[in-house]
Structures are given as structure tokens and as C-alpha cells.
Enzyme design. Structure first.
Site, PDB file in Angstrom:
ATOM      1  NE  ARG A 182       2.531 -11.624  -9.603  1.00 52.96           N
ATOM      2  CZ  ARG A 182       1.840 -11.099  -8.599  1.00 52.96           C
ATOM      3  NH1 ARG A 182       1.125 -11.877  -7.813  1.00 52.96           N
ATOM      4  NH2 ARG A 182       1.849  -9.801  -8.377  1.00 52.96           N
ATOM      5  CE  LYS A 205      13.223  -0.797   4.600  1.00 49.17           C
ATOM      6  NZ  LYS A 205      12.485   0.080   3.632  1.00 49.17           N
ATOM      7  CG  ASP A 214      19.047  -0.946   6.062  1.00 52.71           C
ATOM      8  OD1 ASP A 214      19.385   0.133   5.552  1.00 52.71           O
ATOM      9  OD2 ASP A 214      18.225  -1.027   6.991  1.00 52.71           O
ATOM     10  CG  HIS A 215      19.049   1.998   0.617  1.00 49.58           C
ATOM     11  ND1 HIS A 215      17.798   1.796   1.107  1.00 49.58           N
ATOM     12  CD2 HIS A 215      19.186   3.332   0.489  1.00 49.58           C
ATOM     13  CE1 HIS A 215      17.197   2.961   1.268  1.00 49.58           C
ATOM     14  NE2 HIS A 215      18.023   3.920   0.899  1.00 49.58           N
ATOM     15  CE  LYS A 238      21.116   6.302   2.342  1.00 58.12           C
ATOM     16  NZ  LYS A 238      20.788   7.027   1.134  1.00 58.12           N
ATOM     17  CG  ASP A 260       9.470   2.506   4.563  1.00 52.88           C
ATOM     18  OD1 ASP A 260       9.745   1.517   3.855  1.00 52.88           O
ATOM     19  OD2 ASP A 260       9.602   3.680   4.180  1.00 52.88           O
ATOM     20  CG  HIS A 305      16.636   2.777   6.396  1.00 55.25           C
ATOM     21  ND1 HIS A 305      17.225   1.699   5.778  1.00 55.25           N
ATOM     22  CD2 HIS A 305      15.675   3.214   5.541  1.00 55.25           C
ATOM     23  CE1 HIS A 305      16.645   1.504   4.604  1.00 55.25           C
ATOM     24  NE2 HIS A 305      15.702   2.395   4.444  1.00 55.25           N
ATOM     25  CE  LYS A 365       7.781   7.350   2.842  1.00 56.39           C
ATOM     26  NZ  LYS A 365       9.073   7.309   2.149  1.00 56.39           N
TER      27      LYS A 365
HETATM   28  P1  NDP Z   1       6.630  -3.055  -6.502  1.00 51.49           P
HETATM   29  O1  NDP Z   1       5.271  -2.897  -5.911  1.00 51.49           O
HETATM   30  O2  NDP Z   1       6.974  -2.229  -7.679  1.00 51.49           O
HETATM   31  O3  NDP Z   1       6.798  -4.621  -6.749  1.00 51.49           O
HETATM   32  C1  NDP Z   1       7.766  -5.270  -7.521  1.00 51.49           C
HETATM   33  C2  NDP Z   1       7.124  -6.394  -8.298  1.00 51.49           C
HETATM   34  O4  NDP Z   1       6.790  -7.460  -7.425  1.00 51.49           O
HETATM   35  C3  NDP Z   1       5.856  -6.037  -8.986  1.00 51.49           C
HETATM   36  O5  NDP Z   1       6.138  -5.437 -10.227  1.00 51.49           O
HETATM   37  C4  NDP Z   1       5.160  -7.374  -9.107  1.00 51.49           C
HETATM   38  O6  NDP Z   1       5.528  -7.981 -10.319  1.00 51.49           O
HETATM   39  C5  NDP Z   1       5.755  -8.248  -8.027  1.00 51.49           C
HETATM   40  N1  NDP Z   1       4.784  -8.674  -7.005  1.00 51.49           N
HETATM   41  C6  NDP Z   1       4.770  -9.871  -6.382  1.00 51.49           C
HETATM   42  N2  NDP Z   1       3.804  -9.960  -5.499  1.00 51.49           N
HETATM   43  C7  NDP Z   1       3.156  -8.805  -5.513  1.00 51.49           C
HETATM   44  C8  NDP Z   1       2.062  -8.289  -4.790  1.00 51.49           C
HETATM   45  N3  NDP Z   1       1.443  -9.004  -3.873  1.00 51.49           N
HETATM   46  N4  NDP Z   1       1.683  -7.032  -5.042  1.00 51.49           N
HETATM   47  C9  NDP Z   1       2.322  -6.290  -5.955  1.00 51.49           C
HETATM   48  N5  NDP Z   1       3.362  -6.744  -6.679  1.00 51.49           N
HETATM   49  C10 NDP Z   1       3.791  -7.980  -6.467  1.00 51.49           C
HETATM   50  O7  NDP Z   1       7.671  -2.856  -5.300  1.00 51.49           O
HETATM   51  P2  NDP Z   1       9.074  -2.154  -5.300  1.00 51.49           P
HETATM   52  O8  NDP Z   1       9.815  -2.515  -6.531  1.00 51.49           O
HETATM   53  O9  NDP Z   1       8.892  -0.741  -4.931  1.00 51.49           O
HETATM   54  O10 NDP Z   1       9.737  -2.841  -4.028  1.00 51.49           O
HETATM   55  C11 NDP Z   1      10.225  -4.160  -4.051  1.00 51.49           C
HETATM   56  C12 NDP Z   1      10.880  -4.462  -2.729  1.00 51.49           C
HETATM   57  O11 NDP Z   1      11.942  -3.558  -2.527  1.00 51.49           O
HETATM   58  C13 NDP Z   1       9.956  -4.296  -1.532  1.00 51.49           C
HETATM   59  O12 NDP Z   1      10.266  -5.275  -0.593  1.00 51.49           O
HETATM   60  C14 NDP Z   1      10.302  -2.917  -0.994  1.00 51.49           C
HETATM   61  O13 NDP Z   1      10.077  -2.804   0.373  1.00 51.49           O
HETATM   62  C15 NDP Z   1      11.791  -2.872  -1.301  1.00 51.49           C
HETATM   63  N6  NDP Z   1      12.304  -1.517  -1.423  1.00 51.49           N
HETATM   64  C16 NDP Z   1      11.862  -0.727  -2.443  1.00 51.49           C
HETATM   65  C17 NDP Z   1      12.384   0.548  -2.575  1.00 51.49           C
HETATM   66  C18 NDP Z   1      11.964   1.433  -3.687  1.00 51.49           C
HETATM   67  O14 NDP Z   1      12.460   2.568  -3.718  1.00 51.49           O
HETATM   68  N7  NDP Z   1      11.077   1.008  -4.590  1.00 51.49           N
HETATM   69  C19 NDP Z   1      13.419   1.068  -1.642  1.00 51.49           C
HETATM   70  C20 NDP Z   1      13.827   0.129  -0.641  1.00 51.49           C
HETATM   71  C21 NDP Z   1      13.267  -1.123  -0.558  1.00 51.49           C
HETATM   72  P3  NDP Z   1       4.582  -9.012 -11.076  1.00 51.49           P
HETATM   73  O15 NDP Z   1       3.173  -8.648 -10.769  1.00 51.49           O
HETATM   74  O16 NDP Z   1       4.956  -8.808 -12.506  1.00 51.49           O
HETATM   75  O17 NDP Z   1       4.973 -10.326 -10.547  1.00 51.49           O
HETATM   76  C1  BG6 Z   2      13.442   2.995   1.665  1.00 54.00           C
HETATM   77  C2  BG6 Z   2      12.040   3.228   2.098  1.00 54.00           C
HETATM   78  O1  BG6 Z   2      13.994   1.911   2.345  1.00 54.00           O
HETATM   79  O2  BG6 Z   2      14.218   4.144   1.966  1.00 54.00           O
HETATM   80  C3  BG6 Z   2      11.477   4.461   1.429  1.00 54.00           C
HETATM   81  O3  BG6 Z   2      11.249   2.095   1.739  1.00 54.00           O
HETATM   82  C4  BG6 Z   2      12.363   5.652   1.675  1.00 54.00           C
HETATM   83  O4  BG6 Z   2      10.174   4.730   1.898  1.00 54.00           O
HETATM   84  C5  BG6 Z   2      13.783   5.314   1.303  1.00 54.00           C
HETATM   85  O5  BG6 Z   2      11.894   6.707   0.857  1.00 54.00           O
HETATM   86  C6  BG6 Z   2      14.717   6.432   1.729  1.00 54.00           C
HETATM   87  O6  BG6 Z   2      15.992   6.171   1.216  1.00 54.00           O
HETATM   88  P1  BG6 Z   2      17.053   7.333   1.003  1.00 54.00           P
HETATM   89  O7  BG6 Z   2      18.257   6.644   0.498  1.00 54.00           O
HETATM   90  O8  BG6 Z   2      16.429   8.284   0.021  1.00 54.00           O
HETATM   91  O9  BG6 Z   2      17.233   7.961   2.338  1.00 54.00           O
END
Ligand code: NDP
Ligand code: BG6
Length: 534
Positions: A61, A170, A199-200, A204, A257, A262, A362
């Protein structure tokens, strides 16, 4: 260099390359896109795993130009890819494949523009006709995107022989009911073989090695059961706090989480029966049977049987760390758990009566993920009683990260005239044994999805079975505020209750200290162990 150091067999001459495709990332302005997805895609591209007709379309967005998105991604690639800093020529060649579209997740006009963009790119030969959609938004946006993909016709492959696939991040659902509703939404638009629930952990290296260790060696399986195994420990400890992800995490917590996904994968891979083949469904059939055999922890017992805790201010690695409630995006009165410890049982013939102790948190003192298979003590007759015993039983420790490897603890006689016994640790380390580094989990998984290989992804019944185990625990603990939540200082191994959980059974948490490559070259002694961590 240890004697078993060798070069692995050469990789197949030509790398695995999928057919021409376009990756569409929803949530393209976010953390995961910048830190994981695009750096992995860049590494795959650099290593020749991507086809010449390939592109990435970012969708979110936030208003942003193509160039602004590319600049942001370049910083992410420089910081998080294996390649590291990127030279201008390589970046220019890669960046021309990246385009950004602004739109909302439930807006038909936005998805029409996306469809036209993909078609125009494919007609011009810039984008591949096959489509890989990646849901990298917070979970609340999954359903609207899936619905929009269905309604816009994008879920249907563009012509005979083409494919259209969906990667879902996830956590899959916020709870059991939500996961079921989301599954229904997915089924309306996509067939199961189009869906890749990520599920990353499954990407691994050492997690994959679990199958090899167990089923490519004949010495382990005869011992891998309740007759010889006393208990199993699984630790997923993180040194970091929630960082910038407080808003997401505060609605999630460690049970959703880490435990629901995991850790459930680690438990099912350790406990599963041998699959009949290496086909995705054969492996997943066995994993799901383990989850279905988990003895439920009923809601009314959860508060007593599951330790939930939240980190308070403390010291990590010599530096002051704030408490969880002081992290950005976290509510002042948050009752979200950042630590969980529990004991579970798998009610089947192989594992009847063997406790599996799980803990994750954590702000622990170190980052470590390890599975410990603790074998039963020897009988007292020879060495099990004084003056030699009691002896510390055999342990097989499977270190997932960091410094991944496998350590076996066994008793040896100390050289000399007297008969004195000591535990010794036989230590296999990937870094010492193989010169090749392994790809990041996201690299492997993105490539698998583009190739249509779902082995390392979660099937819908696995997700549901994992939620069925976790849901009563959530029901029994959530909504009770601080009543069901202990505190632990950042930089500690969690609350006293977590130690009590295992100590009351006459056991203790244990992690193995693996020697590092630098220790080996200095000729340092083998791995050792610590009641808590290295
Ligand atoms: P972010 O909060 O950075 O969200 C990603 C993007 O989603 C935002 O930049 C936003 O873009 C959009 N968005 C859509 N709806 C919403 C909302 N209600 N609130 C906030 N942002 C929204 O999340 P992450 O990138 O950290 O995570 C994305 C997915 O990946 C999640 O499901 C998370 O659980 C998963 N994940 C993330 C990891 C990580 O290390 N970051 C690791 C493992 C899984 P815009 O506003 O431009 O539309
Ligand atoms: C993600 C969780 O799935 O795994 C995070 O959302 C967590 O909270 C991460 O930090 C841990 O991943 P790794 O690969 O560093 O063990």
C-alpha cells in the site's frame, strides 16, 4: 583440520533452474522482503539458479517508485545476502527485473493493474509467464490477498503447462479457528498442490540432516524409541529481543511464533516413523501422525503444566537490554509470553512414556537451537554404581544453529593404572567437515517453490494438527493477564519455573558446547557441556 575433513562431491554440473517465472511479493515494503526474500533471490540469481526470463513485482500500500523500492532493496541485499556488498554493474542487471506496484490488498482495481502489469511484462519477454505469489504481509492481510487473487483470476495458471503458486508465510492463522477459516479461503482459490506454507526451519541444513541421520544410518533407529531413550530436549533460544517487530509479536507470542510451527516440525522430524519414500507426501504423512499422537494438554491444566514468561530488563552480552514492555510497539501492560517451557508426550508405540521437554525464549544468553536425545542410564551392575557411577548417560545432541553439527557423549576410561571413567564428546561439525557453506533457508525454499517441490513445506493437515495441540494451551493461559505469566531478566535462561519443570522429574536442561573451527585449529579439546548453554 580434523581427519574427516574433505571436499563434498561436486554439485551437479548444472544448477537446478526453474522455468521462466515472476515472483510477486505482497507486503513488499516490509521487513521480511528487505531482510530475507530479496537477499535470497539475489543470491539465487547470482549463483545461476534463476532463469533468464525472471522478474520480481513488489506489491504494497505504501506509495513508492520503482527506484525508491530498488534502493531500499539494495541496502537489504548489501546487509543480508551471502553476496554482501554488490557492485554497480551486477546491481543494475538485477535491479531492472524489479518493479513496484502500489495498491491495497482487497482492491479489485489494484489486482486488475497487477494482472495487466504481469501480462504486459510476459508479452514483452521481460517477465516469466508462471507466477509465484508470496504473502509477506502480517497474517491479517493473508485472507484479503488470497480472495483478491482468486477473484482477479490470477490464481489460475496463464495457459496450458503454466503454473501459478502461492507461498504463505507463518504463522498460518492466529488460532485454530482462524487457521481453519484461512484454509477454507485458500481452498476456494487454490488447489493444495499450488500452496506452499513456509516454515523457514524446514530449509535449514541441519533440520534436513535429521532425516539423513536417522534413516541413512543403521545404528540409530534400533535405539530411537522408549526402550532406550530416557527423554528428549528441544531448545530454541534467541539472544535478540523483539527488535522492530513489537507490533506483530505482541499479538503473537512465543507459543504462536515458535512452538506452533518451528518446534512442532523439530518434534515431528525427530519422532516420525521412517517414510516409505522421500516424496513430499510420504514424509508429511509420517510427520502428521506424530502431531496427531501428541497427548493434549487440556486448557484447565495448561496454567500449571506450561511455563510462560516475559523478559524484564536485564543484561545480554554485557549490555543493558530493556524489558519487553519497553520495546517499541509493545503495550505497557502486555501479557504476551516471550518464553515457553513445556513437557509433552507422544502416545504411540515408539515414544510411550518418553517426555519431550521443549523451551524457547527471546533474550536468552546465547542464540542456540539444539535437540538432545538423552539415553537411559546403564544398569548399576558394572559401572552404574560407586566407585565408578552413577554415570552421566549417553546423549546425542543435534545442533541446528549456530555452529551446526552433531555431538555424541559416551564414557571412556581415563588412561592410567586406575579404572576411572569420564564422559567424552565425539564432535561432528559441518564447518570443519565441509568447505562449502550452505545456502540460506529462504534461498532453498524459494527455489523449491519455483520448482514445485513441496517436501520442505507444511501441508494443511500438519498446520491443523499443530494448532490442535497448541490451542487448549492458549485457551488455558490467555486472557488471564499476569496470572499465568512469570518474569525473567533479559540475558537469563528463563524463570525458575522452567528449571523446576524438568528438575521435578529428576532431570536438568543441558546443552552441548560444540568446539568451533578456531578451537580446532588451536588444537583445543573436544566439545563439552553446560547445564544450560555454551
Ligand atoms: P511487516 O510488519 O514489516 O509487514 C510487511 C508489510 O505488510 C508492511 O510493510 C505493510 O506494507 C504490509 N501490511 C499489510 N497489512 C498490514 C498491517 N495490518 N499492519 C502492518 N503492515 C501491514 O512484517 P514482516 O515483513 O516482518 O513480516 C511479514 C510476514 O512474514 C509475517 O507474516 C511474519 O510473521 C512473517 N515472518 C517474518 C519474519 C521476519 O524476520 N520479519 C520471519 C518469519 C516470518 P504496506 O503498508 O505498504 O502495505
Ligand atoms: C521467525 C520468528 O519465524 O523465526 C522470529 O517470527 C524468530 O520471531 C525467527 O526470531 C527465528 O529464526 P532463526 O532462523 O533465527 O532461528
Amino acid at each position: 583440520m580434523p581427519t574427516n575433513a574433505h571436499k563434498p562431491p561436486a554439485e551437479p554440473a548444472s544448477p537446478r533452474v526453474p522455468g521462466p517465472f515472476t515472483l510477486v511479493v505482497f507486503g513488499a515494503s516490509g521487513d521480511l522482503t528487505r531482510r530475507k526474500i530479496l537477499p535470497s533471490i539475489f543470491d539465487l540469481w547470482r549463483d545461476g539458479h534463476l532463469p533468464p526470463r525472471f522478474g520480481v513485482v513488489g506489491y504494497a500500500r505504501t506509495p513508492m517508485s520503482d527506484d525508491a523500492w530498488r534502493d531500499d532493496l539494495r541496502r537489504g541485499v548489501a546487509a543480508f545476502s551471502r553476496a554482501g556488498a554488490v557492485d554497480d554493474a551486477a546491481w543494475a542487471d538485477f535491479a531492472r527485473r524489479l518493479t513496484y506496484l502500489q495498491g491495497s490488498y482487497d482492491d479489485p482495481a489494484g489486482f486488475r493493474r497487477l494482472r495487466e502489469h504481469l501480462k504486459a511484462g510476459a508479452d514483452a519477454g521481460r517477465l516469466g509467464p508462471n507466477r509465484l505469489f508470496y504473502l509477506a504481509t502480517p497474517p491479517g492481510a493473508f485472507a484479503p490477498v488470497i480472495r483478491s487473487l482468486g477473484e482477479s483470476g490470477l490464481a489460475v495458471p496463464d495457459g496450458a503447462g503454466a503454473w501459478s503458486r502461492l507461498i504463505v508465510e507463518k504463522p498460518f492463522g492466529h488460532d485454530l479457528a482462524d487457521a481453519r477459516a484461512l484454509a477454507k479461503e485458500v481452498r476456494r482459490a487454490f488447489a493444495e498442490d499450488q500452496v506452499f506454507r513456509i516454515d523457514h526451519y524446514l530449509g535449514k541444513e541441519t533440520v534436513q540432516n535429521l532425516l539423513v541421520l536417522r534413516f541413512a544410518n543403521s545404528i540409530f533407529d534400533p535405539l530411537w524409541n522408549q526402550k532406550y531413550v530416557d527423554h528428549v530436549q528441544v531448545t530454541v533460544a534467541e539472544r535478540d529481543g523483539v527488535g522492530a517487530r513489537g507490533r506483530y509479536y505482541d499479538r503473537s507470542g512465543a507459543l504462536r511464533d515458535i512452538v506452533q510451527n518451528h518446534m512442532m516440525h523439530l518434534v515431528s522430524l525427530v519422532a516420525m516413523e521412517p517414510p516409505v519414500s522421500l516424496e513430499a507426501d510420504a514424509i508429511r504423512d509420517e510427520k502428521v501422525k506424530v502431531l496427531q499422537a501428541l497427548r493434549p494438554i487440556p486448557a484447565d491444566c495448561a496454567a500449571d503444566r506450561v511455563v510462560r514468561a516475559q523478559y524484564a530488563a536485564g543484561t545480554v552480552g554485557g549490555e543493558a537490554a530493556p524489558g519487553y514492555r519497553d520495546e517499541p510497539g509493545v503495550a505497557d501492560d502486555s501479557a504476551t509470553e516471550t518464553f515457553v517451557a513445556l513437557k509433552l508426550f507422544i502416545d504411540n508405540w515408539r515414544w510411550a512414556g518418553v517426555p519431550f521437554y521443549l523451551r524457547t525464549g527471546k533474550r536468552m544468553p546465547v542464540r542456540i537451537t539444539e535437540i538432545g536425545i538423552h539415553f537411559k542410564p546403564v544398569p548399576q551392575v558394572l559401572f552404574g554404581a560407586p566407585p565408578y557411577g552413577p554415570l552421566r548417560p549417553n546423549v546425542l545432541a543435534i545442533r541446528i544453529q549456530p555452529n551446526d553439527g552433531i555431538v555424541m557423549r559416551f564414557q571412556v576410561k581415563v588412561p592410567g593404572a586406575a579404572l576411572r571413567l569420564e564422559p567424552y564428546h565425539m564432535d561432528f561439525g559441518y564447518a570443519e567437515a565441509f568447505r562449502e557453506g550452505s545456502p540460506d533457508a529462504y534461498e532453498r525454499l524459494l527455489l523449491d517453490a519455483a520448482l514445485g517441490d513441496s517436501t520442505r513445506f507444511t501441508r494443511s493437515d500438519e498446520v491443523e494438527a499443530a494448532w490442535e495441540f497448541v490451542q487448549p494451551i492458549l485457551d488455558g493461559c490467555e486472557g488471564r493477564g499476569g496470572a499465568c505469566l512469570a518474569a525473567y531478566p533479559a540475558g537469563s535462561w528463563g524463570p525458575e519455573a522452567a528449571d523446576r519443570l524438568i528438575r521435578d522429574d529428576g532431570r536438568g536442561w543441558m546443552l552441548v558446547r560444540r568446539r568451533r573451527r578456531s578451537d580446532v585449529s588451536r588444537g583445543a579439546s573436544a566439545a563439552g557441556e553446560n547445564a544450560h548453554g555454551p
